[in-house]
Design an enzyme around this catalytic site. Structure first.
Site, PDB file in Angstrom:
ATOM      1  CB  SER A   1       2.627   2.979  -1.275  1.00  0.00           C
ATOM      2  OG  SER A   1       2.085   3.825  -2.242  1.00  0.00           O
TER       3      SER A   1
ATOM      4  CG  ASP B   1      -1.748   2.733  -5.212  1.00  0.00           C
ATOM      5  OD1 ASP B   1      -0.686   3.346  -5.474  1.00  0.00           O
ATOM      6  OD2 ASP B   1      -2.207   2.651  -4.059  1.00  0.00           O
TER       7      ASP B   1
HETATM    8 MG    MG Z   1       0.745   3.544  -3.907  1.00  0.00          MG
END
Ligand code: MG
Length: 454
Positions: free
Chosen positions: A100, A245
């Site tokens: 991430s 995301d």
């Molecule tokens: Mg992320």
């Protein structure tokens, strides 16, 4: 079911992460693949972000999955929400190789359930137990899984988002996209262009050395994006974290949009007249509650972590409630009609829809929101439990919410005190409409626990 009381040891709230060559190694990932493949049947989709170590770890997870008897479909480089979207529609599970927003030397594994949400804690604990006990065995020669490559499937995700909006809604709008050399380079510019926008990119080449900026979008890292927004007269700029995301914004004046305000601006658009529930962790700004109220909605709070938000949204819907929006105050927003996970591309597409429908500018939308003062601090300590006990005792006459840590409310000011799950520290957040009320509450808390800080 005593095992459910065992806490997760390896996986955090967002999967397992570590530094390559130190605690994140191909043999760990291979074993995760074997453990997962022993718990599941069918076909597991494997995706990755653009990190240099992604290919090696992807090979390791596929080897484990197939050796345990499941089939693997390699969907290649794509955003985490794209993998989740594909898994929900056509696979029995998924694994994303990503760290991430962590720096380039990190990588990790995130496991996705067949419904497209991150694996629930109870299942993660079972997976960890198998991993620690080496409770997995290879399938026999005639049961070993097979691998298929399917890099084209990301197109379904792109189409899924574009088709959720009126055709040509972005006509005439210029948007600057900063995918941060991550997988959103494949998706966000394509989505916006198909919505009609004129799209410019910065850091738009996928590159695991992250030459332009780090995977965590920060005010400093987005200086180039802000400049490009101003020099091109764009409606806004958008940047993603390393697995896309999350989406964060720079407004039409080049100003970084604080993520709680981003939440509130989109919330006011998505929730207007909907009469439903907005789900968010206890750490999100109260601005979200104000906007929900203006829209005729209510807020349901959860522990900190997007998985808790997503699962609470699903549970409420199963109970017959109308859940209209959710997410965290860090640019990770969940659109339940689309899917039950944070989705950066869906967030930016909704922003285009908002500005086009309201014929408004992002700076004006942000300006119109209620203003709050927020203080965020970390206290280094090895006595987190003692700190929480001390706070609970000191504020026992006030209203205390125990959803996650302790949330003390005093008038319109609130303070959240939480122990970190991974580091020896306590996080403190204080917020109020009145800056001095926030400062006073923060000073009170600091005084009460001063002798327990490291
Ligand atoms: Mg992320």
């Amino acid at each position: 079911m005593a095992i459910l009381k065992v806490k997760k040891r390896l996986f955090g709230t967002n999967g397992v992460r570590g530094v390559i060559g130190e605690d994140m190694t191909p043999d760990l990932v291979l074993n995760i693949g074997l453990a997962l493949g022993s718990m599941r049947r069918g076909t597991i989709a494997v995706g990755r972000d653009t990190r240099t170590s992604g290919e090696a770890l992807s090979c390791a997870i596929k080897a484990g999955i197939m050796a345990a008897g499941c089939d693997a479909v390699d969907v290649g480089i794509l955003p985490t929400p794209a993998l989740q979207y594909l898994v929900r529609d056509e696979f029995d599970g998924g694994v994303m190789i990503t760290a991430s927003h962590n720096p380039p030397e990190w990588n990790g594994v995130k496991v996705i359930d067949a419904d497209g949400t991150e694996m629930a804690d109870e299942q993660v604990i079972v997976l960890e137990q198998r991993l620690f006990d080496r409770d997995f065995s290879g399938a026999a020669w005639d049961r070993v899984g097979r691998e298929t490559a399917a890099p084209h499937l990301v197109e379904k995700y792109i189409k899924g988002i574009v088709s959720a909006f009126p055709q040509g809604i972005g006509d005439g709008m210029t948007v600057v996209v900063d995918p941060g050399s991550g997988p959103a380079a494949l998706t966000t510019p394509a989505i916006l262009a198909r919505m009609g926008c004129r799209v410019l990119t910065i850091n738009g080449q996928m590159d695991g050395t992250f030459p332009g900026r780090l995977p965590e979008p920060s005010v400093e890292g987005l200086a180039g994006l802000a400049e490009l927004v101003i020099s091109t007269g764009a409606a806004f700029g958008v940047a993603h974290d390393g697995d896309a995301d999350r989406a964060v914004f720079v407004d039409d004046t080049g100003q970084y949009v604080e993520e709680n305000k981003e939440f509130a601006a989109l919330e006011s658009f998505v929730c207007r007249g909907r009469n439903g529930i907005v789900v968010t962790p206890v750490s999100t700004s109260r601005i979200v509650e104000d906007v929900a109220e203006q829209c005729g909605c209510s807020v349901q709070y959860t522990p900190v972590g997007s998985i808790y938000v997503a699962r609470c949204m699903r549970r409420l819907i199963e109970e017959g409630e109308s859940v209209v929006f959710g997410g965290e105050g860090n640019g990770g927003l969940i659109f339940p009609e689309h899917q039950f996970c944070r989705d950066g591309a869906m967030t930016v597409a909704t922003m285009v829809h908002l500005l086009a429908s309201k014929q408004s500018s992002l700076s004006a939308e942000i300006d119109r929101l209620p203003r709050y003062a927020m203080i965020k601090e970390k206290i280094r300590t090895r006595q987190a439990a003692a700190i929480l006990d001390r706070i609970e005792e000191a504020y026992r006459r006030e209203s205390i919410d125990r959803t996650d840590g302790l949330k003390v409310s005093r008038g319109d000011a609130w303070a959240l005190v939480r122990a970190s799950g991974t580091e020896p520290l306590v996080r403190i957040m204080v917020e109020s409409r009145d800056k001095s009320a926030a400062e006073t509450l923060y000073k009170d808390i600091s005084r009460i626990i001063s002798d327990l800080a490291a």
